[in-house]
Design a protein around this motif. Structure first.
Motif, PDB file in Angstrom:
ATOM      1  N   LYS A 236       0.860  -1.183   0.000  1.00  0.00           N
ATOM      2  CA  LYS A 236       0.000   0.000   0.000  1.00  0.00           C
ATOM      3  C   LYS A 236       0.893   1.228   0.000  1.00  0.00           C
ATOM      4  CE  LYS A 236      -3.757   2.410   0.552  1.00  0.00           C
ATOM      5  NZ  LYS A 236      -4.721   2.553  -0.501  1.00  0.00           N
ATOM      6  N   THR A 237       0.653   2.163  -0.920  1.00  0.00           N
ATOM      7  CA  THR A 237       1.400   3.423  -0.943  1.00  0.00           C
ATOM      8  C   THR A 237       0.428   4.572  -0.708  1.00  0.00           C
ATOM      9  OG1 THR A 237       1.170   3.725  -3.331  1.00  0.00           O
ATOM     10  CG2 THR A 237       3.106   2.511  -2.576  1.00  0.00           C
TER      11      THR A 237
ATOM     12  N   GLY B 213      15.466  -1.240  -8.182  1.00  0.00           N
ATOM     13  CA  GLY B 213      15.685  -2.522  -8.846  1.00  0.00           C
ATOM     14  C   GLY B 213      16.927  -3.221  -8.328  1.00  0.00           C
ATOM     15  N   GLY B 214      17.628  -2.577  -7.422  1.00  0.00           N
ATOM     16  CA  GLY B 214      18.862  -3.130  -6.860  1.00  0.00           C
ATOM     17  C   GLY B 214      18.616  -3.902  -5.584  1.00  0.00           C
ATOM     18  N   ASN B 215      19.627  -3.865  -4.721  1.00  0.00           N
ATOM     19  CA  ASN B 215      19.658  -4.694  -3.534  1.00  0.00           C
ATOM     20  C   ASN B 215      18.942  -4.048  -2.343  1.00  0.00           C
ATOM     21  OD1 ASN B 215      20.312  -6.939  -2.048  1.00  0.00           O
ATOM     22  ND2 ASN B 215      22.336  -6.175  -1.479  1.00  0.00           N
ATOM     23  N   VAL B 216      17.636  -3.848  -2.468  1.00  0.00           N
ATOM     24  CA  VAL B 216      16.783  -3.403  -1.368  1.00  0.00           C
ATOM     25  C   VAL B 216      15.558  -4.310  -1.345  1.00  0.00           C
ATOM     26  CG1 VAL B 216      17.546  -0.985  -1.386  1.00  0.00           C
ATOM     27  CG2 VAL B 216      15.593  -1.665  -2.790  1.00  0.00           C
ATOM     28  N   ILE B 217      14.758  -4.201  -0.306  1.00  0.00           N
ATOM     29  CA  ILE B 217      13.569  -5.053  -0.253  1.00  0.00           C
ATOM     30  C   ILE B 217      12.626  -4.729  -1.416  1.00  0.00           C
ATOM     31  CG2 ILE B 217      13.713  -5.483   2.239  1.00  0.00           C
ATOM     32  CD1 ILE B 217      11.502  -3.385   2.633  1.00  0.00           C
ATOM     33  N   ALA B 218      11.903  -5.731  -1.833  1.00  0.00           N
ATOM     34  CA  ALA B 218      11.000  -5.582  -2.984  1.00  0.00           C
ATOM     35  C   ALA B 218       9.958  -4.487  -2.754  1.00  0.00           C
ATOM     36  CB  ALA B 218      10.315  -6.919  -3.285  1.00  0.00           C
ATOM     37  N   GLY B 219       9.534  -4.295  -1.522  1.00  0.00           N
ATOM     38  CA  GLY B 219       8.550  -3.250  -1.225  1.00  0.00           C
ATOM     39  C   GLY B 219       9.050  -1.862  -1.575  1.00  0.00           C
ATOM     40  N   TRP B 220      10.365  -1.625  -1.428  1.00  0.00           N
ATOM     41  CA  TRP B 220      10.936  -0.337  -1.837  1.00  0.00           C
ATOM     42  C   TRP B 220      11.050  -0.266  -3.352  1.00  0.00           C
ATOM     43  CZ3 TRP B 220      14.719   3.007   1.257  1.00  0.00           C
ATOM     44  CH2 TRP B 220      14.247   3.180   2.557  1.00  0.00           C
ATOM     45  N   ASN B 221      11.507  -1.351  -3.987  1.00  0.00           N
ATOM     46  CA  ASN B 221      11.632  -1.364  -5.446  1.00  0.00           C
ATOM     47  C   ASN B 221      10.280  -1.155  -6.126  1.00  0.00           C
ATOM     48  OD1 ASN B 221      14.425  -1.704  -5.843  1.00  0.00           O
ATOM     49  ND2 ASN B 221      14.268  -3.888  -5.430  1.00  0.00           N
TER      50      ASN B 221
ATOM     51  N   GLY C  28       7.482   0.284  -4.405  1.00  0.00           N
ATOM     52  CA  GLY C  28       6.743   1.379  -3.795  1.00  0.00           C
ATOM     53  C   GLY C  28       7.288   2.772  -4.035  1.00  0.00           C
ATOM     54  N   ILE C  29       8.546   2.892  -4.462  1.00  0.00           N
ATOM     55  CA  ILE C  29       9.140   4.219  -4.635  1.00  0.00           C
ATOM     56  C   ILE C  29       9.046   4.748  -6.064  1.00  0.00           C
ATOM     57  CG2 ILE C  29      11.323   5.501  -4.471  1.00  0.00           C
ATOM     58  CD1 ILE C  29      11.761   4.076  -1.813  1.00  0.00           C
ATOM     59  N   PRO C  30       9.102   3.917  -7.108  1.00  0.00           N
ATOM     60  CA  PRO C  30       8.934   4.459  -8.461  1.00  0.00           C
ATOM     61  C   PRO C  30       7.648   5.272  -8.588  1.00  0.00           C
ATOM     62  CG  PRO C  30       9.751   2.234  -8.593  1.00  0.00           C
ATOM     63  CD  PRO C  30       9.404   2.482  -7.135  1.00  0.00           C
ATOM     64  N   GLY C  31       7.759   6.363  -9.335  1.00  0.00           N
ATOM     65  CA  GLY C  31       6.637   7.275  -9.506  1.00  0.00           C
ATOM     66  C   GLY C  31       6.697   8.465  -8.569  1.00  0.00           C
TER      67      GLY C  31
ATOM     68  N   GLY D 212      11.061  15.753  -3.633  1.00  0.00           N
ATOM     69  CA  GLY D 212      10.305  16.568  -2.692  1.00  0.00           C
ATOM     70  C   GLY D 212       9.061  15.868  -2.184  1.00  0.00           C
ATOM     71  N   GLY D 213       8.721  14.733  -2.783  1.00  0.00           N
ATOM     72  CA  GLY D 213       7.530  13.994  -2.367  1.00  0.00           C
ATOM     73  C   GLY D 213       7.762  13.190  -1.108  1.00  0.00           C
ATOM     74  N   LYS D 214       6.667  12.954  -0.388  1.00  0.00           N
ATOM     75  CA  LYS D 214       6.694  12.117   0.814  1.00  0.00           C
ATOM     76  C   LYS D 214       5.633  11.043   0.647  1.00  0.00           C
ATOM     77  CE  LYS D 214       8.260  15.834   3.818  1.00  0.00           C
ATOM     78  NZ  LYS D 214       7.973  16.644   5.021  1.00  0.00           N
ATOM     79  N   ARG D 215       6.021   9.817   0.957  1.00  0.00           N
ATOM     80  CA  ARG D 215       5.122   8.678   0.758  1.00  0.00           C
ATOM     81  C   ARG D 215       5.258   7.726   1.928  1.00  0.00           C
ATOM     82  NH1 ARG D 215       5.388   5.827  -5.024  1.00  0.00           N
ATOM     83  NH2 ARG D 215       4.151   7.681  -5.509  1.00  0.00           N
ATOM     84  N   THR D 216       4.121   7.170   2.344  1.00  0.00           N
ATOM     85  CA  THR D 216       4.125   6.093   3.330  1.00  0.00           C
ATOM     86  C   THR D 216       3.969   4.781   2.577  1.00  0.00           C
ATOM     87  OG1 THR D 216       3.185   7.485   5.062  1.00  0.00           O
ATOM     88  CG2 THR D 216       2.934   5.116   5.330  1.00  0.00           C
ATOM     89  N   LEU D 217       4.835   3.831   2.884  1.00  0.00           N
ATOM     90  CA  LEU D 217       4.773   2.494   2.303  1.00  0.00           C
ATOM     91  C   LEU D 217       4.356   1.529   3.403  1.00  0.00           C
ATOM     92  CD1 LEU D 217       8.224   2.434   0.438  1.00  0.00           C
ATOM     93  CD2 LEU D 217       5.994   3.075  -0.506  1.00  0.00           C
ATOM     94  N   ILE D 218       3.308   0.773   3.174  1.00  0.00           N
ATOM     95  CA  ILE D 218       2.915  -0.297   4.082  1.00  0.00           C
ATOM     96  C   ILE D 218       3.223  -1.584   3.327  1.00  0.00           C
ATOM     97  CG2 ILE D 218       1.063  -1.333   5.429  1.00  0.00           C
ATOM     98  CD1 ILE D 218      -0.232   1.473   5.506  1.00  0.00           C
ATOM     99  N   ILE D 219       4.212  -2.306   3.821  1.00  0.00           N
ATOM    100  CA  ILE D 219       4.815  -3.399   3.061  1.00  0.00           C
ATOM    101  C   ILE D 219       4.541  -4.738   3.740  1.00  0.00           C
ATOM    102  CG2 ILE D 219       7.018  -4.334   2.233  1.00  0.00           C
ATOM    103  CD1 ILE D 219       8.080  -1.448   2.179  1.00  0.00           C
ATOM    104  N   PRO D 220       3.946  -5.689   2.998  1.00  0.00           N
ATOM    105  CA  PRO D 220       3.739  -7.018   3.577  1.00  0.00           C
ATOM    106  C   PRO D 220       5.080  -7.726   3.760  1.00  0.00           C
ATOM    107  CG  PRO D 220       3.206  -7.048   1.245  1.00  0.00           C
ATOM    108  CD  PRO D 220       3.499  -5.610   1.608  1.00  0.00           C
ATOM    109  N   SER D 221       5.094  -8.667   4.657  1.00  0.00           N
ATOM    110  CA  SER D 221       6.315  -9.439   4.927  1.00  0.00           C
ATOM    111  C   SER D 221       6.900 -10.041   3.652  1.00  0.00           C
ATOM    112  CB  SER D 221       6.006 -10.547   5.927  1.00  0.00           C
ATOM    113  OG  SER D 221       7.101 -11.405   6.080  1.00  0.00           O
ATOM    114  N   SER D 222       6.035 -10.488   2.746  1.00  0.00           N
ATOM    115  CA  SER D 222       6.506 -11.131   1.509  1.00  0.00           C
ATOM    116  C   SER D 222       7.319 -10.180   0.626  1.00  0.00           C
ATOM    117  CB  SER D 222       5.323 -11.681   0.716  1.00  0.00           C
ATOM    118  OG  SER D 222       4.452 -10.624   0.329  1.00  0.00           O
TER     119      SER D 222
END
Length: 150
Positions: free
Chosen positions: A47-48, A96-104, A106-109, A113-123
């Motif tokens: 969820k973003t 697309g690199g070595n970070v959790i999939a939720g960041w790969n 959830g951050i594109p787009g 200057g933007g601020k975003r909350t990412l709610i990331i499932p364990s998977s």
């Protein structure tokens, strides 16, 4: 007879509109994260939520980005779903690199200057093995501010 048919048609139309609005999120109000209601209260989908839309360059796959972030363990009973804080700071990485999939995912787009909350499932986080202070099978909440895109 015609009045009854009109009433039935009106009820069907009203129900159809309600289902349609529900299916598309109901407008601009952020919807709640998708959770497993079987009792585990774990997040089952990314969820973003944009809290501030930036005005700079937008992030694409393979961009190198710098963010300021804070990470919490997801807790359905906590204020704003933020349980124990486990990390935070400034971080530079490649999408697309070595970070959790939720960041790969959830951050594109985001725009600078933007601020975003990412709610990331364990998977899409650390899965059943966890990582340091993050127990296995734990959903995460991140507040992320995009500082730069290279």
């Amino acid at each position: 007879m015609t009045t009854s048919l009109n009433r039935i048609a009106s009820l069907i139309l009203t129900a159809s509109i309600a289902v349609g609005i529900s299916a598309c999120g109901g407008g601009s109000t952020p919807s709640a994260p998708v959770v497993d209601t079987s009792g585990s209260a774990s997040v089952v989908a990314l969820k973003t939520i944009d809290t501030t839309v930036g005005s700079g360059v937008a992030v694409n796959t393979n961009n190198k980005v710098t963010v300021i972030y804070t990470g919490w363990l997801y807790d359905v009973k906590a204020t704003n779903l933020r349980g124990a804080k486990f990390d935070g700071g400034t971080f530079t990485f490649t999408i697309g690199g070595n970070v959790i999939a939720g960041w790969n995912q959830g951050i594109p787009g985001m725009q600078v200057g933007g601020k975003r909350t990412l709610i990331i499932p364990s998977s899409l986080g650390y899965g059943p093995q966890g990582n340091g202070p993050i127990p296995g099978n734990t959903a995460l909440v991140f507040d992320v501010e995009l500082v730069s895109v290279q």
